[in-house]
Scaffold this motif. Structure first.
Motif, PDB file in Angstrom:
ATOM      1  N   ASN A   1      44.026  20.225  70.952  1.00 18.47           N
ATOM      2  CA  ASN A   1      43.970  18.985  70.524  1.00 18.47           C
ATOM      3  C   ASN A   1      45.200  18.463  69.949  1.00 18.47           C
ATOM      4  O   ASN A   1      45.648  17.511  69.428  1.00 18.47           O
ATOM      5  N   LEU A   2      46.235  19.430  69.907  1.00 15.86           N
ATOM      6  CA  LEU A   2      47.612  19.113  69.368  1.00 15.86           C
ATOM      7  C   LEU A   2      48.535  19.492  70.216  1.00 15.86           C
ATOM      8  O   LEU A   2      48.775  20.277  71.207  1.00 15.86           O
TER       9      LEU A   2
ATOM     10  N   ILE B   1      48.434   9.622  75.622  1.00 16.06           N
ATOM     11  CA  ILE B   1      48.468  11.002  75.974  1.00 16.06           C
ATOM     12  C   ILE B   1      46.929  11.522  76.053  1.00 16.06           C
ATOM     13  O   ILE B   1      46.352  11.004  75.158  1.00 16.06           O
ATOM     14  N   ARG B   2      46.410  12.171  77.151  1.00 17.31           N
ATOM     15  CA  ARG B   2      45.186  12.528  77.470  1.00 17.31           C
ATOM     16  C   ARG B   2      44.988  13.939  77.814  1.00 17.31           C
ATOM     17  O   ARG B   2      46.148  14.455  78.226  1.00 17.31           O
ATOM     18  N   GLY B   3      44.044  14.605  77.570  1.00 18.10           N
ATOM     19  CA  GLY B   3      43.731  16.016  78.219  1.00 18.10           C
ATOM     20  C   GLY B   3      43.779  16.853  76.977  1.00 18.10           C
ATOM     21  O   GLY B   3      43.493  16.780  75.782  1.00 18.10           O
TER      22      GLY B   3
ATOM     23  N   HIS C   1      50.987  16.307  66.784  1.00 17.51           N
ATOM     24  CA  HIS C   1      50.367  15.015  67.213  1.00 17.51           C
ATOM     25  C   HIS C   1      48.945  15.412  67.540  1.00 17.51           C
ATOM     26  O   HIS C   1      48.670  16.077  68.587  1.00 17.51           O
ATOM     27  N   HIS C   2      47.849  14.742  67.166  1.00 18.48           N
ATOM     28  CA  HIS C   2      46.659  14.946  67.629  1.00 18.48           C
ATOM     29  C   HIS C   2      46.383  13.823  68.869  1.00 18.48           C
ATOM     30  O   HIS C   2      46.326  12.670  68.901  1.00 18.48           O
ATOM     31  N   ILE C   3      45.866  14.773  69.979  1.00 18.85           N
ATOM     32  CA  ILE C   3      45.736  14.014  71.074  1.00 18.85           C
ATOM     33  C   ILE C   3      44.628  13.143  71.042  1.00 18.85           C
ATOM     34  O   ILE C   3      44.777  11.857  71.481  1.00 18.85           O
TER      35      ILE C   3
ATOM     36  N   GLU D   1      50.987   9.012  79.995  1.00 17.69           N
ATOM     37  CA  GLU D   1      51.078   7.532  80.524  1.00 17.69           C
ATOM     38  C   GLU D   1      52.078   6.621  79.759  1.00 17.69           C
ATOM     39  O   GLU D   1      52.013   6.472  78.737  1.00 17.69           O
ATOM     40  N   LEU D   2      53.329   6.714  80.672  1.00 16.53           N
ATOM     41  CA  LEU D   2      54.411   6.046  79.947  1.00 16.53           C
ATOM     42  C   LEU D   2      54.312   4.653  80.756  1.00 16.53           C
ATOM     43  O   LEU D   2      53.626   4.247  81.554  1.00 16.53           O
ATOM     44  N   PRO D   3      55.111   3.723  80.162  1.00 19.58           N
ATOM     45  CA  PRO D   3      54.987   2.280  80.525  1.00 19.58           C
ATOM     46  C   PRO D   3      55.145   2.101  82.012  1.00 19.58           C
ATOM     47  O   PRO D   3      54.459   1.248  82.652  1.00 19.58           O
TER      48      PRO D   3
END
Length: 87
Positions: free
Chosen positions: A39-40, A59-61, A24-26, A70-72
């Motif tokens: 970034n992956l 997802i960040r960083g 996944h690309h952040i 950041e989940l619900p």
């Protein structure tokens, strides 16, 4: 190389899936995200397609050790341990 770095597991805190993995690309490619390793991150198909790309999980960083998930109902950082709710 990203799967190996991430231990062939989904990196979402609390998930231990090792099947149907995606890189996944952040920062999304559509937003100028690079193919650079930082970034992956590795996600299982369920988290990638049903949660991240529909906005339920953010997802960040920078991978692998400076990610924020950041989940619900909560926010986690790379390496945080998530306790089991089993009784």
């Amino acid at each position: 190389a990203v799967f190996e770095r991430d231990g062939w597991r989904c990196t979402v805190p609390g998930c231990t899936s090792y099947r149907n993995l995606h890189a996944h690309h952040i920062q999304f490619r559509s937003a100028g995200g690079a193919e650079a390793p930082e970034n992956l991150t590795t996600l299982c198909a369920a988290h990638h397609l049903r949660h991240v790309h529909v906005g339920r999980v953010r997802i960040r960083g920078r991978a692998p050790h400076a990610l924020e998930f950041e989940l619900p109902l909560a926010r986690y950082h790379s390496g945080d341990r998530v306790a089991s709710m089993a009784t």
